[in-house]
Motif scaffolding. Structure first.
Motif, PDB file in Angstrom:
ATOM      1  N   LEU A  61       8.608 104.017 136.346  1.00 45.41           N
ATOM      2  CA  LEU A  61       7.469 103.372 135.697  1.00 45.41           C
ATOM      3  C   LEU A  61       6.991 104.139 134.473  1.00 45.41           C
ATOM      4  CD1 LEU A  61       5.596 100.956 136.042  1.00 45.41           C
ATOM      5  CD2 LEU A  61       4.073 102.390 137.381  1.00 45.41           C
ATOM      6  N   VAL A  62       7.376 105.407 134.381  1.00 48.23           N
ATOM      7  CA  VAL A  62       6.938 106.177 133.219  1.00 48.23           C
ATOM      8  C   VAL A  62       7.516 105.625 131.931  1.00 48.23           C
ATOM      9  CG1 VAL A  62       6.615 108.316 134.486  1.00 48.23           C
ATOM     10  CG2 VAL A  62       8.863 107.779 133.563  1.00 48.23           C
ATOM     11  N   TRP A  63       8.581 104.829 132.011  1.00 56.08           N
ATOM     12  CA  TRP A  63       9.145 104.202 130.814  1.00 56.08           C
ATOM     13  C   TRP A  63       8.277 103.054 130.333  1.00 56.08           C
ATOM     14  CZ3 TRP A  63      14.808 103.768 132.923  1.00 56.08           C
ATOM     15  CH2 TRP A  63      15.369 105.052 132.939  1.00 56.08           C
ATOM     16  N   ALA A  64       7.412 102.576 131.224  1.00 52.77           N
ATOM     17  CA  ALA A  64       6.639 101.372 130.904  1.00 52.77           C
ATOM     18  C   ALA A  64       5.450 101.718 130.037  1.00 52.77           C
ATOM     19  CB  ALA A  64       6.164 100.697 132.189  1.00 52.77           C
ATOM     20  N   GLN A  65       5.693 102.070 128.789  1.00 53.86           N
ATOM     21  CA  GLN A  65       4.645 102.380 127.847  1.00 53.86           C
ATOM     22  C   GLN A  65       4.514 101.247 126.842  1.00 53.86           C
ATOM     23  OE1 GLN A  65       2.801 104.997 128.341  1.00 53.86           O
ATOM     24  NE2 GLN A  65       4.049 105.631 130.085  1.00 53.86           N
ATOM     25  N   SER A  66       3.571 101.387 125.936  1.00 55.13           N
ATOM     26  CA  SER A  66       3.360 100.366 124.924  1.00 55.13           C
ATOM     27  C   SER A  66       4.554 100.295 124.001  1.00 55.13           C
ATOM     28  CB  SER A  66       2.111 100.697 124.112  1.00 55.13           C
ATOM     29  OG  SER A  66       0.998 100.743 124.970  1.00 55.13           O
ATOM     30  N   PRO A  67       4.738  99.169 123.270  1.00 56.36           N
ATOM     31  CA  PRO A  67       5.833  99.048 122.342  1.00 56.36           C
ATOM     32  C   PRO A  67       5.762 100.139 121.283  1.00 56.36           C
ATOM     33  CG  PRO A  67       4.791  96.923 122.714  1.00 56.36           C
ATOM     34  CD  PRO A  67       3.934  97.950 123.368  1.00 56.36           C
ATOM     35  N   PRO A  68       6.882 100.482 120.649  1.00 49.69           N
ATOM     36  CA  PRO A  68       6.882 101.502 119.612  1.00 49.69           C
ATOM     37  C   PRO A  68       5.868 101.205 118.531  1.00 49.69           C
ATOM     38  CG  PRO A  68       9.125 100.846 120.184  1.00 49.69           C
ATOM     39  CD  PRO A  68       8.212  99.908 120.888  1.00 49.69           C
ATOM     40  N   LYS A 263      12.127  96.871 130.679  1.00 47.97           N
ATOM     41  CA  LYS A 263      13.404  96.189 130.431  1.00 47.97           C
ATOM     42  C   LYS A 263      13.924  96.489 129.040  1.00 47.97           C
ATOM     43  CE  LYS A 263      15.447  91.561 130.636  1.00 47.97           C
ATOM     44  NZ  LYS A 263      15.153  90.119 130.859  1.00 47.97           N
ATOM     45  N   ARG A 264      13.020  96.529 128.056  1.00 49.46           N
ATOM     46  CA  ARG A 264      13.432  96.819 126.687  1.00 49.46           C
ATOM     47  C   ARG A 264      13.939  98.260 126.563  1.00 49.46           C
ATOM     48  NH1 ARG A 264       9.435  94.816 124.619  1.00 49.46           N
ATOM     49  NH2 ARG A 264       8.052  96.630 124.493  1.00 49.46           N
ATOM     50  N   ARG A 265      13.255  99.204 127.234  1.00 47.87           N
ATOM     51  CA  ARG A 265      13.703 100.592 127.189  1.00 47.87           C
ATOM     52  C   ARG A 265      15.077 100.746 127.835  1.00 47.87           C
ATOM     53  NH1 ARG A 265       9.647 104.390 126.111  1.00 47.87           N
ATOM     54  NH2 ARG A 265       8.231 103.407 124.606  1.00 47.87           N
ATOM     55  N   LEU A 266      15.267 100.067 128.958  1.00 43.34           N
ATOM     56  CA  LEU A 266      16.565 100.129 129.631  1.00 43.34           C
ATOM     57  C   LEU A 266      17.663  99.540 128.757  1.00 43.34           C
ATOM     58  CD1 LEU A 266      15.533  99.094 133.258  1.00 43.34           C
ATOM     59  CD2 LEU A 266      16.194 101.365 132.478  1.00 43.34           C
ATOM     60  N   SER A 267      17.329  98.452 128.066  1.00 41.00           N
ATOM     61  CA  SER A 267      18.320  97.822 127.184  1.00 41.00           C
ATOM     62  C   SER A 267      18.693  98.727 126.032  1.00 41.00           C
ATOM     63  CB  SER A 267      17.763  96.497 126.657  1.00 41.00           C
ATOM     64  OG  SER A 267      18.679  95.874 125.783  1.00 41.00           O
ATOM     65  N   ASP A 271      22.413 100.179 125.174  1.00 41.08           N
ATOM     66  CA  ASP A 271      23.074  99.867 123.912  1.00 41.08           C
ATOM     67  C   ASP A 271      23.211 101.073 123.001  1.00 41.08           C
ATOM     68  OD1 ASP A 271      23.176  97.266 124.800  1.00 41.08           O
ATOM     69  OD2 ASP A 271      21.341  96.646 123.745  1.00 41.08           O
ATOM     70  N   ALA A 272      22.604 102.199 123.367  1.00 39.66           N
ATOM     71  CA  ALA A 272      22.661 103.382 122.508  1.00 39.66           C
ATOM     72  C   ALA A 272      24.106 103.886 122.394  1.00 39.66           C
ATOM     73  CB  ALA A 272      21.769 104.480 123.062  1.00 39.66           C
ATOM     74  N   PRO A 273      24.549 104.265 121.195  1.00 42.74           N
ATOM     75  CA  PRO A 273      25.913 104.752 121.043  1.00 42.74           C
ATOM     76  C   PRO A 273      26.128 106.086 121.763  1.00 42.74           C
ATOM     77  CG  PRO A 273      24.650 105.113 119.034  1.00 42.74           C
ATOM     78  CD  PRO A 273      23.796 104.278 119.936  1.00 42.74           C
ATOM     79  N   VAL A 274      27.288 106.233 122.333  1.00 44.03           N
ATOM     80  CA  VAL A 274      27.635 107.454 123.045  1.00 44.03           C
ATOM     81  C   VAL A 274      28.210 108.460 122.076  1.00 44.03           C
ATOM     82  CG1 VAL A 274      29.008 108.436 124.907  1.00 44.03           C
ATOM     83  CG2 VAL A 274      28.080 106.113 125.124  1.00 44.03           C
ATOM     84  N   ASN A 275      27.601 109.645 122.026  1.00 42.03           N
ATOM     85  CA  ASN A 275      28.078 110.685 121.109  1.00 42.03           C
ATOM     86  C   ASN A 275      29.333 111.359 121.674  1.00 42.03           C
ATOM     87  OD1 ASN A 275      25.966 110.210 119.354  1.00 42.03           O
ATOM     88  ND2 ASN A 275      24.579 111.622 120.452  1.00 42.03           N
TER      89      ASN A 275
END
Length: 275
Positions: A61-68, A263-267, A271-275
């Motif tokens: 739930l800590v990911w559930a913050q306001s939009p950027p 959900k947006r943070r998880l997405s 989708d983040a590129p793997v270094n």
């Protein structure tokens, strides 16, 4: 915990009525301490159940913050009807969209979808494992028979509560059972908004009113639960159950409020590129 609360309340009443060797001042102090203990136990029950529920969800739930900060637009409209993979999300709507009243049939349909959602059954089964380990409602006994009775009771609590607070009570009282997601603002403001929705709700004419359907519907559900709970049928026990039910609904609103953010943070992580 509910039984412990009831015992403390009864003990306090006995102290007031019989007195004993304690003075009135000491008796009053003792009763006040016991009432604080009752409140503490009630909070512990709510927190423990919700922590277990969050563990089942497996979504931090800590990911559930306001939009950027660079995004001034509210979160997108909720389309999925199951938040965090297991939480029925059929009655969530966006407050930014034009209001349209629901018919009585639509309200009962939403309640039925939430009551008989596929995720409800494993949730009741998992909670019943905890209830059996703690020997809650001893009249159910142990073994598979006792476990089956606890699963049935846990499912009955959810089903009856949903049908009353989301379906029948709103239809009779002309209240809207949906949770209208705020979707913007600070995290604290949105959390406070979500919690207070158990106290206020729009009518079918979009006028704000006290949420009679929430409290009245849960009160009826608790009263009906006395038919299959042989333990804890006192007024004190029922009051504690009612507060737990409404508190659970408040926290459910918070989870639904922040679900699109999670959900947006998880997405983004996916989708983040793997270094």
């Amino acid at each position: 915990a509910v039984e412990a609360c009831a015992l403390r309340t009864k003990s306090c009443e006995n102290t007031r009525s019989h007195g004993g060797s304690t003075s009135p001042k000491e008796s009053s102090t003792l009763c006040n301490r016991r009432m604080f203990e009752l409140i503490r136990l009630l909070i512990m029950v709510c927190v423990r159940q919700r922590v277990l529920f969050l563990a089942i969800l497996g979504a931090p739930l800590v990911w559930a913050q306001s939009p950027p900060a660079d995004s001034a637009q509210p979160a997108p409209v909720v389309e999925d009807k199951r938040a965090y993979g297991v939480l029925p999300n059929n009655r969530t709507a966006e407050s930014s969209l034009p209001f349209h009243a629901l018919t009585a049939r639509q309200k009962i349909t939403i309640a039925a979808k939430d009551s008989f959602d596929g995720a409800v059954y494993p949730t009741a089964a998992i909670f019943s494992v905890v209830y059996q380990a703690e020997n809650q409602n001893p009249s159910f006994g142990q073994g598979m028979k006792g476990y089956a009775q606890r699963v049935g009771a846990a499912f009955g609590d959810q089903m009856i509560g949903n049908m009353m607070t989301e379906g029948f009570a709103p239809a009779l009282l002309h209240e809207d059972p949906r949770y209208f997601r705020l979707g913007k603002g600070s995290g604290g403001r949105r959390a406070w908004y979500a919690v207070t929705r158990i106290f206020v709700t729009p009518t079918d004419k979009n006028h704000m009113t006290f949420n009679f359907a929430e409290w009245g519907g849960n009160a009826v559900a608790v009263a009906l639960s006395n038919a299959y709970y042989k333990d804890g049928r006192s007024a004190d026990d029922n009051l504690v159950k009612l507060l737990i039910q409404c508190g659970t609904d408040a926290l459910s609103n918070v989870l639904k409020e922040f679900w699109p953010d999670v959900k947006r943070r998880l997405s983004k992580k996916k989708d983040a590129p793997v270094n």
